[in-house]
Design an enzyme around this catalytic site. Structure first.
Site, PDB file in Angstrom:
ATOM      1  N   ASP A   2       0.851  -1.182   0.000  1.00 39.67           N
ATOM      2  CA  ASP A   2       0.000   0.000   0.000  1.00 39.67           C
ATOM      3  C   ASP A   2       0.891   1.238   0.000  1.00 39.67           C
ATOM      4  O   ASP A   2       1.804   1.359   0.832  1.00 39.67           O
ATOM      5  CB  ASP A   2      -0.918   0.022   1.224  1.00 39.67           C
ATOM      6  CG  ASP A   2      -2.122  -0.903   1.052  1.00 39.67           C
ATOM      7  OD1 ASP A   2      -2.183  -1.630   0.037  1.00 39.67           O
ATOM      8  OD2 ASP A   2      -2.993  -0.897   1.933  1.00 39.67           O
TER       9      ASP A   2
ATOM     10  N   HIS B 148      -5.885   2.453  -4.967  1.00 43.44           N
ATOM     11  CA  HIS B 148      -6.158   2.642  -3.542  1.00 43.44           C
ATOM     12  C   HIS B 148      -6.985   3.917  -3.326  1.00 43.44           C
ATOM     13  O   HIS B 148      -7.002   4.468  -2.231  1.00 43.44           O
ATOM     14  CB  HIS B 148      -4.836   2.727  -2.773  1.00 43.44           C
ATOM     15  CG  HIS B 148      -4.930   2.359  -1.325  1.00 43.44           C
ATOM     16  ND1 HIS B 148      -5.815   1.431  -0.830  1.00 43.44           N
ATOM     17  CD2 HIS B 148      -4.231   2.815  -0.236  1.00 43.44           C
ATOM     18  CE1 HIS B 148      -5.667   1.322   0.476  1.00 43.44           C
ATOM     19  NE2 HIS B 148      -4.725   2.159   0.863  1.00 43.44           N
TER      20      HIS B 148
ATOM     21  N   HIS C   5       3.710  -2.050   3.805  1.00 43.00           N
ATOM     22  CA  HIS C   5       3.652  -0.632   3.452  1.00 43.00           C
ATOM     23  C   HIS C   5       4.992  -0.165   2.911  1.00 43.00           C
ATOM     24  O   HIS C   5       6.049  -0.478   3.466  1.00 43.00           O
ATOM     25  CB  HIS C   5       3.234   0.209   4.658  1.00 43.00           C
ATOM     26  CG  HIS C   5       1.781   0.092   4.970  1.00 43.00           C
ATOM     27  ND1 HIS C   5       1.267  -0.856   5.814  1.00 43.00           N
ATOM     28  CD2 HIS C   5       0.705   0.792   4.506  1.00 43.00           C
ATOM     29  CE1 HIS C   5      -0.049  -0.738   5.870  1.00 43.00           C
ATOM     30  NE2 HIS C   5      -0.413   0.250   5.083  1.00 43.00           N
TER      31      HIS C   5
END
Length: 275
Positions: A88, A139, A238
């Site tokens: 992400d 996203h 992440h």
């Protein structure tokens, strides 16, 4: 004075967005590390996982078949030692190049779920991801709580604005893979994404890697990521984590030594589309 304020304003906006992104993922990911059973299985709410046995697939807030009706998923329903790597990307703080280097070394495909502001601020990294064979997922543009968006038009705009931006950067159509910000979702959202041609992807393994000023040690990261890896895992990491950048090469090596292989998320997407 006015020129100084004008120069500082974009930096301030970026810092505010980074703070908001961090707060949002904090609320959403806490459930990812819980070991208690979820109160119920439902395609509604905040995504969470329950790990019952080391090395075994976890239980999600919604099960495989429940999500599959929307061509969505969080895991591959298989006994094969397959890992789908996902990252992400809410903002950039210098660790993505090292992550890409490690993936390239292991020839490990990954999906980078990018926020619109990330893509706009980092076109060179977006191009590198595409050029090195990775998938760029959606996203949303502003990273909102999508479960609170009730109209299909507003829902679609959050996705299409990213699509347009990424296609302008890479010259290629963007993949229709979507990850809800903060892991917040609703049955209506899953249906809207499906109707727009998008597949929603949650995750089956994550750990607390998003606090910039409180990064886990290598030992803490390995304790979770090695202990809880399982067949068909969709791993969420992440790109803002210094720990992830430092350990990724060794982590991929350890998973390979455990007999795992890395496959592109497209392979799981095809399985979820199959009747």
């Amino acid at each position: 004075m006015h020129s100084i304020l004008k120069w500082k304003r974009p930096v301030l906006y970026l810092l505010l967005f980074a703070l908001a992104f961090s707060i949002g993922i904090s609320a959403a990911r806490i459930a990812a590390s819980k070991t208690s059973s979820p109160a119920s299985s439902s395609a509604e709410g905040n995504w969470g996982l329950s790990f019952q046995k080391e090395g075994a697939q976890p239980i999600g807030n919604a099960d495989y078949e429940e999500l599959k009706q929307y061509h969505a998923g969080f895991i591959d329903n298989t006994e094969e030692k397959i890992i789908y790597l996902t990252f992400d990307c809410g903002y950039e703080n210098g660790y993505t190049p090292a992550i890409l280097d490690a993936l390239n070394k292991h020839q490990a495909p990954a999906t980078f779920f990018v926020v619109g502001t990330y893509a706009k601020s980092n076109p060179d990294l977006i191009r590198r991801m595409a050029e090195e064979g990775h998938t760029i997922g959606n996203h949303t543009y502003h990273h909102p709580d999508m479960s609170k968006i009730s109209t299909k038009e507003s829902f679609q705009k959050e996705l299409t604005d990213v699509e347009t931006l990424v296609q302008d950067i890479t010259g290629q159509p963007m993949s229709c893979f979507y990850r809800p910000p903060q892991g917040k979702y609703s049955q209506s959202n899953l249906k809207m994404a499906d109707e727009l041609g998008y597949q929603t992807f949650f995750w089956s393994l994550a750990y607390v890697d998003w606090y910039q000023d409180d990064q886990p040690t290598k030992e803490e990261a390995f304790k979770v990521l090695l202990k809880r890896i399982h067949p068909g895992a969709v791993v969420l990491l992440h790109n803002t984590s210094s720990t992830n950048a430092a350990i990724l090469d060794e982590l991929l090596t350890k998973w390979e030594e455990m007999g795992y292989r890395f496959e592109p998320l497209e392979n799981l997407a095809e399985k979820l589309k199959a009747s």
